[in-house]
Design an enzyme around this catalytic site. Structure first.
Site, PDB file in Angstrom:
ATOM      1  N   ARG A  26      28.655 -47.890  66.519  1.00  0.00           N
ATOM      2  CA  ARG A  26      27.531 -48.756  66.156  1.00  0.00           C
ATOM      3  C   ARG A  26      27.416 -48.988  64.653  1.00  0.00           C
ATOM      4  O   ARG A  26      26.654 -49.821  64.202  1.00  0.00           O
ATOM      5  CB  ARG A  26      26.211 -48.149  66.671  1.00  0.00           C
ATOM      6  CG  ARG A  26      26.239 -47.925  68.169  1.00  0.00           C
ATOM      7  CD  ARG A  26      24.929 -48.226  68.819  1.00  0.00           C
ATOM      8  NE  ARG A  26      23.807 -47.467  68.282  1.00  0.00           N
ATOM      9  CZ  ARG A  26      22.603 -47.499  68.830  1.00  0.00           C
ATOM     10  NH1 ARG A  26      22.385 -48.227  69.900  1.00  0.00           N
ATOM     11  NH2 ARG A  26      21.617 -46.802  68.312  1.00  0.00           N
ATOM     12  N   CYS A  50      -6.437 -32.147  43.531  1.00  0.00           N
ATOM     13  CA  CYS A  50      -5.458 -31.407  44.352  1.00  0.00           C
ATOM     14  C   CYS A  50      -6.003 -30.024  44.685  1.00  0.00           C
ATOM     15  O   CYS A  50      -6.366 -29.272  43.789  1.00  0.00           O
ATOM     16  CB  CYS A  50      -4.140 -31.294  43.601  1.00  0.00           C
ATOM     17  SG  CYS A  50      -2.988 -30.134  44.378  1.00  0.00           S
ATOM     18  N   CYS A  53      -3.716 -27.128  42.974  1.00  0.00           N
ATOM     19  CA  CYS A  53      -3.562 -26.950  41.531  1.00  0.00           C
ATOM     20  C   CYS A  53      -4.388 -25.746  41.048  1.00  0.00           C
ATOM     21  O   CYS A  53      -5.423 -25.414  41.629  1.00  0.00           O
ATOM     22  CB  CYS A  53      -3.995 -28.215  40.786  1.00  0.00           C
ATOM     23  SG  CYS A  53      -2.698 -29.463  40.619  1.00  0.00           S
ATOM     24  N   ASN A  75      -3.895 -19.686  54.822  1.00  0.00           N
ATOM     25  CA  ASN A  75      -4.265 -21.075  55.088  1.00  0.00           C
ATOM     26  C   ASN A  75      -5.726 -21.181  55.527  1.00  0.00           C
ATOM     27  O   ASN A  75      -6.162 -20.483  56.438  1.00  0.00           O
ATOM     28  CB  ASN A  75      -3.341 -21.625  56.186  1.00  0.00           C
ATOM     29  CG  ASN A  75      -3.364 -23.126  56.251  1.00  0.00           C
ATOM     30  OD1 ASN A  75      -4.423 -23.741  56.113  1.00  0.00           O
ATOM     31  ND2 ASN A  75      -2.211 -23.736  56.455  1.00  0.00           N
ATOM     32  N   HIS A 114       1.872 -29.699  39.171  1.00  0.00           N
ATOM     33  CA  HIS A 114       1.688 -30.596  40.310  1.00  0.00           C
ATOM     34  C   HIS A 114       2.827 -31.607  40.457  1.00  0.00           C
ATOM     35  O   HIS A 114       3.102 -32.098  41.562  1.00  0.00           O
ATOM     36  CB  HIS A 114       0.355 -31.341  40.127  1.00  0.00           C
ATOM     37  CG  HIS A 114      -0.039 -32.218  41.262  1.00  0.00           C
ATOM     38  ND1 HIS A 114      -0.695 -31.737  42.377  1.00  0.00           N
ATOM     39  CD2 HIS A 114       0.122 -33.556  41.463  1.00  0.00           C
ATOM     40  CE1 HIS A 114      -0.913 -32.750  43.215  1.00  0.00           C
ATOM     41  NE2 HIS A 114      -0.428 -33.857  42.686  1.00  0.00           N
ATOM     42  N   ASN A 154       7.358 -28.684  54.452  1.00  0.00           N
ATOM     43  CA  ASN A 154       7.340 -30.107  54.815  1.00  0.00           C
ATOM     44  C   ASN A 154       7.210 -30.884  53.526  1.00  0.00           C
ATOM     45  O   ASN A 154       6.250 -30.690  52.788  1.00  0.00           O
ATOM     46  CB  ASN A 154       6.140 -30.441  55.702  1.00  0.00           C
ATOM     47  CG  ASN A 154       6.288 -29.857  57.089  1.00  0.00           C
ATOM     48  OD1 ASN A 154       7.398 -29.692  57.585  1.00  0.00           O
ATOM     49  ND2 ASN A 154       5.176 -29.535  57.706  1.00  0.00           N
ATOM     50  N   SER A 162       0.605 -33.206  53.501  1.00  0.00           N
ATOM     51  CA  SER A 162      -0.656 -33.803  53.084  1.00  0.00           C
ATOM     52  C   SER A 162      -0.824 -33.766  51.575  1.00  0.00           C
ATOM     53  O   SER A 162      -1.719 -34.392  51.036  1.00  0.00           O
ATOM     54  CB  SER A 162      -1.810 -33.057  53.752  1.00  0.00           C
ATOM     55  OG  SER A 162      -1.680 -31.667  53.527  1.00  0.00           O
ATOM     56  N   HIS A 165       1.876 -31.446  45.883  1.00  0.00           N
ATOM     57  CA  HIS A 165       2.037 -30.231  45.062  1.00  0.00           C
ATOM     58  C   HIS A 165       3.169 -29.375  45.639  1.00  0.00           C
ATOM     59  O   HIS A 165       3.249 -29.198  46.847  1.00  0.00           O
ATOM     60  CB  HIS A 165       0.718 -29.439  45.050  1.00  0.00           C
ATOM     61  CG  HIS A 165       0.666 -28.420  43.969  1.00  0.00           C
ATOM     62  ND1 HIS A 165      -0.071 -28.596  42.805  1.00  0.00           N
ATOM     63  CD2 HIS A 165       1.299 -27.232  43.828  1.00  0.00           C
ATOM     64  CE1 HIS A 165       0.109 -27.540  42.025  1.00  0.00           C
ATOM     65  NE2 HIS A 165       0.935 -26.705  42.627  1.00  0.00           N
ATOM     66  N   HIS A 167       4.878 -26.820  47.344  1.00  0.00           N
ATOM     67  CA  HIS A 167       4.430 -25.673  48.126  1.00  0.00           C
ATOM     68  C   HIS A 167       5.115 -25.641  49.483  1.00  0.00           C
ATOM     69  O   HIS A 167       5.668 -26.649  49.934  1.00  0.00           O
ATOM     70  CB  HIS A 167       2.914 -25.724  48.335  1.00  0.00           C
ATOM     71  CG  HIS A 167       2.470 -26.767  49.330  1.00  0.00           C
ATOM     72  ND1 HIS A 167       2.483 -28.118  49.055  1.00  0.00           N
ATOM     73  CD2 HIS A 167       2.013 -26.656  50.604  1.00  0.00           C
ATOM     74  CE1 HIS A 167       2.045 -28.791  50.107  1.00  0.00           C
ATOM     75  NE2 HIS A 167       1.763 -27.932  51.070  1.00  0.00           N
ATOM     76  N   GLN A 169       5.063 -23.180  53.483  1.00  0.00           N
ATOM     77  CA  GLN A 169       4.203 -22.387  54.362  1.00  0.00           C
ATOM     78  C   GLN A 169       4.958 -21.225  54.959  1.00  0.00           C
ATOM     79  O   GLN A 169       6.184 -21.262  55.077  1.00  0.00           O
ATOM     80  CB  GLN A 169       3.662 -23.280  55.483  1.00  0.00           C
ATOM     81  CG  GLN A 169       2.950 -24.508  54.937  1.00  0.00           C
ATOM     82  CD  GLN A 169       2.191 -25.249  56.008  1.00  0.00           C
ATOM     83  OE1 GLN A 169       1.432 -24.662  56.764  1.00  0.00           O
ATOM     84  NE2 GLN A 169       2.405 -26.547  56.076  1.00  0.00           N
ATOM     85  N   GLN A 324      20.476 -38.490  69.784  1.00  0.00           N
ATOM     86  CA  GLN A 324      21.611 -39.392  69.582  1.00  0.00           C
ATOM     87  C   GLN A 324      21.666 -39.765  68.109  1.00  0.00           C
ATOM     88  O   GLN A 324      20.630 -39.835  67.433  1.00  0.00           O
ATOM     89  CB  GLN A 324      21.403 -40.639  70.451  1.00  0.00           C
ATOM     90  CG  GLN A 324      22.507 -41.676  70.417  1.00  0.00           C
ATOM     91  CD  GLN A 324      22.291 -42.756  69.364  1.00  0.00           C
ATOM     92  OE1 GLN A 324      21.179 -42.943  68.889  1.00  0.00           O
ATOM     93  NE2 GLN A 324      23.354 -43.429  68.981  1.00  0.00           N
TER      94      GLN A 324
HETATM   95 ZN   LIG Z   1      -1.565 -29.885  42.582  1.00  0.00          ZN
END
Ligand SMILES: [Zn+2]
Ligand SMILES: [Zn+2]
Ligand SMILES: [Zn+2]
Length: 348
Positions: A26, A50, A53, A75, A114, A154, A162, A165, A167, A169, A324
């Site tokens: 493809r 933030c 920060c 968290n 940041h 992430n 979200s 900054h 970071h 988890q 795929q």
């Molecule tokens: Zn920050």
């Protein structure tokens, strides 16, 4: 070339014991070299809005200290709690199963600035992050009720992050989650069957083949796995057989910081954007068992396909059938090998 670069085929993922469908025909048109506009990384070193920060107030009400290095906290909206009551009776049928789930979810800020990202931090700045990951793995995994410590990041709004900054988890759970459980099973079976570690053997095969290797340093190798699902999926593997972060020597911790930085820079340079991804480590469970089968590694799962804005979706056949991909793992590795290790947006 051969059928594997031209015809549809399936590839086996021995680490998850599953298949991926590859459809290289493809994408036989030549690469257009399409890149988006250069996307400037964050420019402010401090953002008063933030919640990560230094000195700022978080949503939960607590204030961050004026931290100067790494900083971690539980968290404020944790997905798991240390004391959750067992679930109510689900109705008597064995098909309606629920089990208690306890855990501790922490956030780790990599740096007070940041504007930074993993790709734009130096190796010297990343080493304390590796040390903090190691300390958290030891501390959380050392609790007698914790069975797995999942460290991940992430990156980018596309991956649901979200906050820009720098970071990550650390979720620790009183059970081994599905992905590391599947890899535990696969690695155990391979060791029992062959007497060899699955990933030691796989890395040797990849180093011999060469087509999917991106780069190596003294202690780590970065490659696009043969069975990659995401377009530019990467596996970062320790060259020595070891199960978890605490087994890394000081030199190996430096090498991990170096490898993470170099991989993140190559990703950013590929489409001249702050490359989104989910990255995380897989390592020995923290249950009471010994795990000679486990080989420490990191996965990068980036969603981008053709440019800073064109992403891969896991829909249709992939939701109902199997994953795929169009561009081959070899093609992706070639492009990541060609990407520069000098960031397109240098720090001043
Ligand atoms: Zn920050
Ligand atoms: Zn190994
Ligand atoms: Zn893994």
């Amino acid at each position: 070339m051969d059928n594997i670069s031209q015809s549809p085929h399936r590839r086996w993922n021995p680490l998850r014991q599953s298949w991926v469908l590859v459809s290289p025909h493809r994408t036989q048109r030549p690469w257009q070299g399409e890149v988006g506009q250069k996307a400037a990384p964050q420019v402010v070193a401090y953002d008063p809005a933030c919640y990560l920060c230094p000195g700022n107030q978080r949503a939960g009400g607590a204030a961050n200290p004026a931290y100067e290095g790494v900083f971690s906290f539980v968290n404020d909206y944790a997905a798991l709690l240390p004391d959750s009551p067992p679930p109510h009776d689900t109705g008597g049928s064995p098909l309606l199963q629920a089990k208690p789930a306890r855990g501790i979810c922490k956030v780790l800020c990599y740096h007070p600035d940041h504007s930074l990202t993993l790709a734009r931090m130096t190796q010297a700045e990343l080493r304390p992050v590796v040390d903090a990951w190691t300390a958290h793995y030891e501390e959380l995994g050392g609790l007698d009720w914790i069975e797995y410590v999942q460290i991940f990041e992430n990156r980018g709004a596309m991956m649901g992050a979200s906050n820009p900054h720098p970071h990550g988890q650390i979720w620790s759970t009183d059970f081994v989650p599905d992905e590391p459980a599947a890899e535990t099973k696969a690695q155990s079976e391979h060791l029992a069957l062959t007497g060899c570690c699955l990933l030691c053997e796989y890395l040797a095969a990849e180093r011999a083949a060469g087509a999917r290797l991106i780069f190596e340093n003294e202690h780590f190798a970065a490659l696009v796995p043969f069975w990659a699902v995401w377009p530019f999926e990467v596996l970062l593997v320790s060259r020595r057989h070891l199960g978890a972060l605490p087994e890394l020597t000081g030199d190996e911790r430096d090498a991990l910081a170096d490898a993470l930085r170099r991989m993140a820079v190559r990703f950013d340079n590929l489409f001249e954007t702050s490359f989104p991804y989910t990255m995380g480590f897989h390592q020995s469970p923290s249950d009471q068992a010994t795990h000679p089968e486990w080989h420490f590694h990191a996965h990068f799962y980036p969603p981008l396909l053709r440019s800073a804005t064109v992403r891969k979706f896991m829909v249709g056949f992939e939701m109902l059938g199997m994953p795929q991909r169009d561009i081959t793992a070899e093609g992706a590795a070639e492009r990541l090998r060609a990407a520069s290790e000098v960031h397109f947006w240098p720090r001043i």
